[in-house]
Design an enzyme around this catalytic site. Sequence first.
Site, short mmCIF file in Angstrom:
data_model
loop_
_atom_site.label_atom_id
_atom_site.label_comp_id
_atom_site.label_asym_id
_atom_site.label_seq_id
_atom_site.Cartn_x
_atom_site.Cartn_y
_atom_site.Cartn_z
N ARG A 1 0.84 -1.19 0.00
CA ARG A 1 0.00 0.00 0.00
C ARG A 1 0.87 1.23 0.00
NH1 ARG A 1 -2.79 0.31 4.85
NH2 ARG A 1 -4.07 1.95 3.98
N LYS B 1 3.51 -6.42 11.82
CA LYS B 1 2.75 -6.78 10.61
C LYS B 1 3.09 -8.20 10.15
CE LYS B 1 1.34 -4.84 6.31
NZ LYS B 1 0.95 -3.56 5.77
N ARG C 1 -0.65 6.11 18.79
CA ARG C 1 0.08 7.03 19.68
C ARG C 1 0.17 6.41 21.06
NH1 ARG C 1 -4.00 11.43 19.59
NH2 ARG C 1 -2.73 12.44 21.16
C1 BTN Z 1 0.42 -3.74 2.29
O1 BTN Z 1 1.26 -2.87 2.04
O2 BTN Z 1 0.05 -3.93 3.45
C2 BTN Z 1 -0.18 -4.57 1.19
C3 BTN Z 1 0.73 -5.69 0.78
C4 BTN Z 1 0.13 -6.58 -0.28
C5 BTN Z 1 1.14 -7.55 -0.82
C6 BTN Z 1 0.51 -8.55 -1.75
S1 BTN Z 1 1.62 -9.85 -2.16
C7 BTN Z 1 0.50 -10.43 -3.35
C8 BTN Z 1 -0.08 -9.23 -4.03
N1 BTN Z 1 0.75 -8.80 -5.13
C9 BTN Z 1 1.33 -7.64 -4.89
O3 BTN Z 1 2.12 -7.07 -5.66
N2 BTN Z 1 0.93 -7.15 -3.73
C10 BTN Z 1 0.00 -8.03 -3.08
#
Ligand code: BTN
Length: 332
Positions: free
Chosen positions: A121, A186, A321
């Site tokens: 993201r 995460k 926070r």
């Molecule tokens: C995030 O940043 O939290 C989202 C991550 C999403 C990763 C997955 S891996 C499979 C799919 N293909 C990608 O390029 N991204 C998502």
Amino acid sequence: MQRLRNILSILADGRFHSGTALASRLGLSRSAVWKQIRSLSEQYNIPVQAVQGRGYRLSAVLELLEADNIIAALSPEARRHLGHLQIEWSLESTNQWLMEAVDAPCGTVVAAEHQRQGRGRRGRTWVSPLGANLYFSLLGCFQGGPANLSGLSLAVAVSVVRALTAQGVKDLELKWPNDILSRSKKLCGVLLEMQGEAGGPCRVVCGIGLNVNMPQTVATDIDQPWTDLQHSLPRPISRQRLLTSLLDELLPALARYEQDGLTPFLDDWRRWDAVAGRPVQLLLPQRTVRGRAVGIDGQGNLLIERGGRQESYCSGEISLRAEPEQYHATAD
Ligand code: BTN
């Protein structure tokens, strides 16, 4: 690529294979075998031991994803919703592949053993080493326009937590809008990408990246606190079993969302909500909102209380926070 895949599927059993045996099974010269082995360690972070007189072996057994095994193990309901399952060795990004596959039927799933440009993201990279974790995307088709899809990413995140909980993973939490955390770090990320017009049918690519056995060597590239399943489970878990159980939840969940929206997912969201009741900062493109998270509304918007008023937000990035009491403790 195909050569690497072939050699890795032989070495995956974790046993020794002599250079001569590998060369004859693969129809390659011994020096070509050596080149592939070197590329496995140097380019793909798969450590291979070379022992004189015995040959080569992986430092650990590696389970590769096999479409037939996964389809055979799916529940009848998930199989009904599955359009097609494609397992790829290495892709730029499973989301990108599915966004470009304009003829792919609804319910198509693509998983890759490795992503060269995994997307996260907010323009982040998703670190996607070979054979280590799960990277996959599902194609959902929805009749109503994008306006009805505001809660979809939350429904996907809830479904992931349901599947992982069923596999014995404990202490999971959800951080709005769709991060899956284990002990505040995460574990899994969700990235939705949409195609469609206002009011018309929409195709949504739901990408999921789940950290299973993240090698320390690549973990230095991750720019946020992270964890993986090998730190959360008492024993190793099969990636194929995990993917099957995730698809068992996710494929029916997309159909359920189309029918009933976020409602069937709300109770579980609230059960696993990591932020409700806590002081938060919501980072928006132009400003930062500070207040106390209250929870989410029926559409999946984040509710924040500040100055005695409740406001709702449909986008942004939460940062937790410290509790005000903690500020006092340090100030005193
Ligand atoms: C995030 O940043 O939290 C989202 C991550 C999403 C990763 C997955 S891996 C499979 C799919 N293909 C990608 O390029 N991204 C998502």
